[in-house]
Design an enzyme around this catalytic site. Structure first.
Site, PDB file in Angstrom:
ATOM      1  N   GLU A 206       0.850  -1.193   0.000  1.00 15.31           N
ATOM      2  CA  GLU A 206       0.000   0.000   0.000  1.00 15.31           C
ATOM      3  C   GLU A 206       0.883   1.241   0.000  1.00 15.31           C
ATOM      4  O   GLU A 206       2.046   1.194   0.420  1.00 15.31           O
ATOM      5  CB  GLU A 206      -0.920   0.009   1.222  1.00 15.31           C
ATOM      6  CG  GLU A 206      -0.184  -0.024   2.548  1.00 15.31           C
ATOM      7  CD  GLU A 206      -1.099  -0.386   3.704  1.00 15.31           C
ATOM      8  OE1 GLU A 206      -2.240   0.062   3.713  1.00 15.31           O
ATOM      9  OE2 GLU A 206      -0.646  -1.129   4.603  1.00 15.31           O
TER      10      GLU A 206
ATOM     11  N   LYS B 158       2.624   4.690   1.117  1.00 19.26           N
ATOM     12  CA  LYS B 158       2.970   5.298   2.398  1.00 19.26           C
ATOM     13  C   LYS B 158       2.544   6.765   2.339  1.00 19.26           C
ATOM     14  O   LYS B 158       3.228   7.603   1.760  1.00 19.26           O
ATOM     15  CB  LYS B 158       4.462   5.192   2.670  1.00 19.26           C
ATOM     16  CG  LYS B 158       4.863   5.648   4.075  1.00 19.26           C
ATOM     17  CD  LYS B 158       6.345   5.418   4.324  1.00 19.26           C
ATOM     18  CE  LYS B 158       6.711   5.804   5.751  1.00 19.26           C
ATOM     19  NZ  LYS B 158       6.480   7.234   6.032  1.00 19.26           N
TER      20      LYS B 158
ATOM     21  N   ASP C 273       1.677  10.597   3.331  1.00 21.14           N
ATOM     22  CA  ASP C 273       2.429  11.617   4.055  1.00 21.14           C
ATOM     23  C   ASP C 273       1.452  12.462   4.866  1.00 21.14           C
ATOM     24  O   ASP C 273       0.924  13.461   4.391  1.00 21.14           O
ATOM     25  CB  ASP C 273       3.215  12.489   3.077  1.00 21.14           C
ATOM     26  CG  ASP C 273       4.291  13.312   3.775  1.00 21.14           C
ATOM     27  OD1 ASP C 273       4.543  13.059   4.971  1.00 21.14           O
ATOM     28  OD2 ASP C 273       4.871  14.207   3.135  1.00 21.14           O
TER      29      ASP C 273
ATOM     30  N   TYR D 297      -4.355   1.689   7.812  1.00 21.16           N
ATOM     31  CA  TYR D 297      -3.335   0.766   7.333  1.00 21.16           C
ATOM     32  C   TYR D 297      -3.047  -0.367   8.328  1.00 21.16           C
ATOM     33  O   TYR D 297      -2.252  -1.256   8.041  1.00 21.16           O
ATOM     34  CB  TYR D 297      -2.031   1.502   7.005  1.00 21.16           C
ATOM     35  CG  TYR D 297      -1.458   2.320   8.150  1.00 21.16           C
ATOM     36  CD1 TYR D 297      -0.976   1.720   9.314  1.00 21.16           C
ATOM     37  CD2 TYR D 297      -1.370   3.705   8.057  1.00 21.16           C
ATOM     38  CE1 TYR D 297      -0.440   2.474  10.353  1.00 21.16           C
ATOM     39  CE2 TYR D 297      -0.839   4.466   9.080  1.00 21.16           C
ATOM     40  CZ  TYR D 297      -0.377   3.848  10.223  1.00 21.16           C
ATOM     41  OH  TYR D 297       0.141   4.598  11.253  1.00 21.16           O
TER      42      TYR D 297
ATOM     43  N   LYS E 127      11.198   3.489   0.208  1.00 17.69           N
ATOM     44  CA  LYS E 127      11.011   4.924  -0.013  1.00 17.69           C
ATOM     45  C   LYS E 127      11.315   5.301  -1.464  1.00 17.69           C
ATOM     46  O   LYS E 127      12.202   4.747  -2.104  1.00 17.69           O
ATOM     47  CB  LYS E 127      11.918   5.729   0.935  1.00 17.69           C
ATOM     48  CG  LYS E 127      11.684   5.461   2.421  1.00 17.69           C
ATOM     49  CD  LYS E 127      10.332   5.963   2.877  1.00 17.69           C
ATOM     50  CE  LYS E 127      10.326   7.445   3.147  1.00 17.69           C
ATOM     51  NZ  LYS E 127      11.090   7.871   4.315  1.00 17.69           N
TER      52      LYS E 127
ATOM     53  N   CYS F 102      15.621  44.421 -20.426  1.00 21.89           N
ATOM     54  CA  CYS F 102      15.652  43.014 -20.821  1.00 21.89           C
ATOM     55  C   CYS F 102      17.091  42.498 -20.840  1.00 21.89           C
ATOM     56  O   CYS F 102      17.963  43.111 -21.468  1.00 21.89           O
ATOM     57  CB  CYS F 102      15.018  42.857 -22.207  1.00 21.89           C
ATOM     58  SG  CYS F 102      15.162  41.198 -22.893  1.00 21.89           S
TER      59      CYS F 102
ATOM     60  N   CYS G 202      17.849  41.730 -24.869  1.00 21.83           N
ATOM     61  CA  CYS G 202      17.942  42.759 -25.913  1.00 21.83           C
ATOM     62  C   CYS G 202      18.105  44.173 -25.369  1.00 21.83           C
ATOM     63  O   CYS G 202      18.330  45.107 -26.145  1.00 21.83           O
ATOM     64  CB  CYS G 202      16.720  42.700 -26.818  1.00 21.83           C
ATOM     65  SG  CYS G 202      15.182  43.258 -26.033  1.00 21.83           S
TER      66      CYS G 202
ATOM     67  N   CYS H  22       9.331  41.897 -21.358  1.00 25.57           N
ATOM     68  CA  CYS H  22      10.216  42.672 -22.219  1.00 25.57           C
ATOM     69  C   CYS H  22       9.378  43.341 -23.294  1.00 25.57           C
ATOM     70  O   CYS H  22       8.492  42.717 -23.886  1.00 25.57           O
ATOM     71  CB  CYS H  22      11.257  41.745 -22.849  1.00 25.57           C
ATOM     72  SG  CYS H  22      12.094  42.451 -24.275  1.00 25.57           S
TER      73      CYS H  22
ATOM     74  N   CYS I 180      13.478  41.582 -30.027  1.00 23.51           N
ATOM     75  CA  CYS I 180      14.091  40.719 -29.014  1.00 23.51           C
ATOM     76  C   CYS I 180      14.340  39.306 -29.543  1.00 23.51           C
ATOM     77  O   CYS I 180      13.390  38.629 -29.964  1.00 23.51           O
ATOM     78  CB  CYS I 180      13.197  40.649 -27.776  1.00 23.51           C
ATOM     79  SG  CYS I 180      13.915  39.669 -26.437  1.00 23.51           S
TER      80      CYS I 180
END
Length: 749
Positions: A116, A118, A120, A228, A316, A410, A413, A428, A434
């Protein structure tokens, strides 16, 4: 055997660090380091204690699970300890675990496991007596936890009474309280809307929500529970872990939908790999897979250490979060001109990949997370997405950190960088010039609704830019058949057709030309409105914000304040006493009419008589659009674009290349044969002819075609499946016609 002093000192240092992080994680729900760093510290402590058994002490973090319960919650002693799990950080560790079981369980072949995810979240023990929930507690240090019964009762996935009738008299179920990613996003959005600090991740949000002292707060949080395992049970749970969990499910206890029974090492590997592939698509965070020997009799034979059962392991996943340092922040320019800050990081391994850069999205995000150069930060990489900075470790901030500053020009450019009010993204203004925006600028310029250069598709445009043949749109008109036939899959006929299409495109309309420039948020309708407002490209280039918007009233005064002021003047016909009008207005104490605003009103209206005859719209701060579709943001884009000498020069080169359009012939009303001159149309729904064709027909007859219905709209041309525009037109009393009605309008003499 004596223990080296260096080893003793190192062990004490590691214990102190692990205890500190336990406290931050379990008690404050505010970890300072990612799980991967904590796991490394714990592994180092276990290794040094294994090498020197004399260093093991009863209070070592390796001998218990977590931290002491919080003093402000009632303590609960677990009847069956809630011990932790051993971790397998690699496939080799999983192989070692399986081989140990094969040795300890001769004849148990193949070994069956329950598998199953794990989750968090925060582990809890929920106790039922006679089928009714009587108590819930956190895991705490594994022996003692905190009573969170009232809070757990608010979680909708936790049954207050078990289903059926064959449950044990006493049943303790154990599982994880967690928050889905979608629920977490909604919660943080609500928190940020209140101006409060959001949670860093779903795990923190779940833990903080479950351990609230006020259950009413917990009830508003999107918490879930997944079982679980179990603790004390007043009858035998049978022979199989999987079978007993399924029996719990029958009593209404939620299990993971990913729960499976697998066979041997191969089954474990297959389950782990399959879940790892789907991990990013799940709506909840997981950091691995738990494998447990399925036969309960075999579990009993294997037993447990003080820390973990010998019959279970957590395989893990590679860490998705790591701790590193922001070395610098640079700005990248995207294909649409967006200027995006990117953190340059001290390289670190995240999810098996070396990460040295991470997106910071925009300046709002930098300010919200308070990221500075030199900070220690959490970096996250989920799947194949660009790594991002999750949060800053402010408590570790060095004194010499530097704030991140948005560049004024920018970095590619040198054009101005602007960030219009109300927008998070800075851009920009280089546009046609550019290099970072070059491909998109060429594609847009050649598109059907812009200059309509037939044969110049996206792939060819990209090829021309990649070969460094084209740097700006004007250079397209320098292409020759002799040069084009050198391209891959470009024959002489195709090349000749493209050159002919380029020549045809030189004759266009002013609206198409404006649209082809790719000014941000200037679409076809806005380009048409600009073409009608300005009689030349030179006039448009010279325009300022005041040419698009006429501001009226007094800054800071809203509609309500203006109406209250006029209402007061209507009901109080007294004259202004000796002295200034501004002082008299300020003395009225109208909400929102401060002394500076009263002075501004007096300056705008020279006498009380003039003020009495004014309308609220003349007093409150507002603006009138002189060009339909051009408000404060769009006008800033237009002015900013033409303010760049690069863009003006690129336009001059297009004109020099021969791009032209008919000169304006005066007001539409004076044009011969324009039956719809001065009328405004909106088109919606499915029509028998292409919408562009109808739009062109209307414009040739002097009509203006806009994208949205307003009180200024004369006609809504509605086809089949017309939606919200039809509803709005009917509510405003706008005349609605179909294609037959349009034909009648055009036939009128």
């Amino acid at each position: 055997m004596s223990v080296p002093e260096a080893a003793r000192a190192r062990a004490e240092s590691l214990r102190a660090q692990v205890r500190h992080h336990n406290y931050r994680y379990y008690v404050l729900d505010d970890p300072e380091v990612p799980d991967a760093e904590y796991d490394r510290l714990m592994a180092q402590l276990r290794d040094i204690e294994a090498a020197h058994p004399g260093l093991v002490t009863p209070d070592s973090p390796t001998q218990r699970v977590g931290a002491e319960p919080r003093a402000d919650l009632v303590e609960v002693r677990h009847r069956v300890p809630m011990i932790s799990l051993d971790n397998a950080m690699s496939d080799d560790k999983l192989v070692d675990f399986h081989r140990r079981l094969q040795t300890a369980l001769p004849g148990e072949e193949p070994i069956l496991y329950t598998a199953e995810p794990k989750l968090d979240g925060l582990a809890v023990n929920i106790r039922y007596a006679a089928g009714v929930l009587v108590q819930a507690a956190t895991r705490g240090d594994g022996t003692r936890g905190e009573d969170v019964s009232l809070n757990v009762r608010t979680i909708r996935t936790v049954p207050l009474r078990l289903m059926g009738e064959d449950w044990p008299e006493i049943l303790e179920v154990r599982g994880e309280v967690y928050m889905t990613r979608s629920g977490f996003a909604r919660l943080n959005a609500e928190i940020e809307a209140r101006g409060d600090r959001p949670f860093a991740n779903p795990r923190n949000a779940a833990a903080g929500s479950l351990r609230q002292l006020d259950p009413r707060v917990t009830a508003k949080r999107p918490l879930n529970f997944c079982c679980y395992g179990w603790g004390e049970v007043s009858e035998s749970p049978g022979e199989s872990q999987y079978a007993w969990l399924k029996r719990l499910e029958g009593w209404g206890i939620p299990l993971s939908k990913e729960l499976e029974r697998v066979e041997g090492l191969g089954g474990c590997r297959g389950y782990f790999d399959a879940l790892a592939e789907r991990r990013d698509g799940l709506d909840y965070d997981i950091d691995g897979v738990v494998f447990k020997v399925d036969r309960l009799e075999a579990q009993a034979r294997l037993g447990a250490t003080v820390h973990h059962p010998r019959w279970a392991v957590a395989r893990k996943f590679p860490a998705q979060e790591e701790l590193t340092e922001v070395v610098d922040v640079e700005f990248q320019v995207g294909r649409t001109g967006a200027v995006t800050p990117v953190a340059r990081l001290r390289p670190v391994q995240v999810s098996g990949v070396t990460v040295s850069n991470a997106t910071l999205h925009n300046m709002d995000e930098i300010q919200r997370k308070d990221v500075r150069i030199g900070d220690q930060v959490f970096v996250r990489r989920a799947g194949d997405v660009i790594p991002e900075v999750v949060r800053v470790l402010v408590e570790r901030r060095p004194a010499q950190t530097r704030p991140v500053v948005l560049p004024t020009h920018c970095p590619v450019c040198g054009s101005d960088v602007i960030r219009p009010e109300g927008e998070a993204v800075a851009r920009c203004t280089g546009g046609l010039y550019c290099p970072a925006q070059r491909k998109e600028a060429i594609k847009h310029f050649a598109s059907r609704r812009a200059m309509d250069i037939e044969g110049l598709g996206d792939k060819l445009a990209e090829q021309l830019v990649d070969l460094d043949w084209i740097h700006e749109p004007a250079e397209l008109y320098q292409l020759t058949v002799e040069r084009l036939i050198k391209l891959e899959r470009m024959g002489e006929k195709s090349a000749a057709n493209l050159v002919a299409a380029l020549e045809r495109s030189k004759e266009t309309t002013f609206a198409r030309f404006i649209f082809s420039l790719g000014i941000r948020e200037v679409g076809e309708a806005t380009a048409q409105a600009l073409a009608e407002r300005f009689d030349s490209i030179q006039a448009l280039m010279a325009a300022r914000t005041s040419d698009f918007l006429q501001t009226r009233g007094v800054k800071g005064i809203g509609q309500k304040t203006a109406e209250e002021l006029l209402g007061h003047l209507d009901t109080h016909p007294e004259e202004v006493p000796p002295g200034s009008l501004s002082a008299w207005l300020a003395g009225l104490k109208v909400p929102g009419l401060t002394r500076p605003r009263a002075e501004a009103v007096a300056e705008l209206f020279p006498s009380l008589e003039v003020l009495r005859s004014a309308k609220a719209e003349q007093i409150c701060s507002n603006s009138v659009r002189l060009v339909e579709g051009v408000g404060p943001i769009v006008s800033a884009h237009i002015v900013g674009f033409f303010a760049q000498s690069h863009n003006r020069e690129a336009i001059e080169r297009l004109l020099a290349a021969g791009v032209h359009w008919p000169a304006p012939s005066g007001a539409p009303e004076a044009a011969t044969g324009q039956r719809l001159a001065g009328k405004t149309f909106v088109i919606t729904g499915t029509l028998t002819r292409p919408r562009d064709e109808i739009k062109a027909l209307l414009q040739r007859q002097g009509a203006k075609v806009t994208g949205s219905v307003s009180k200024n709209t004369d006609y809504l041309l509605a086809g089949a499946d017309a939606g919200s525009k039809l509803v709005k037109a009917q509510s405003l009393g706008v005349e609605v016609i179909d294609e037959s009605g349009l034909g009648k309008l055009l036939d009128q003499r």
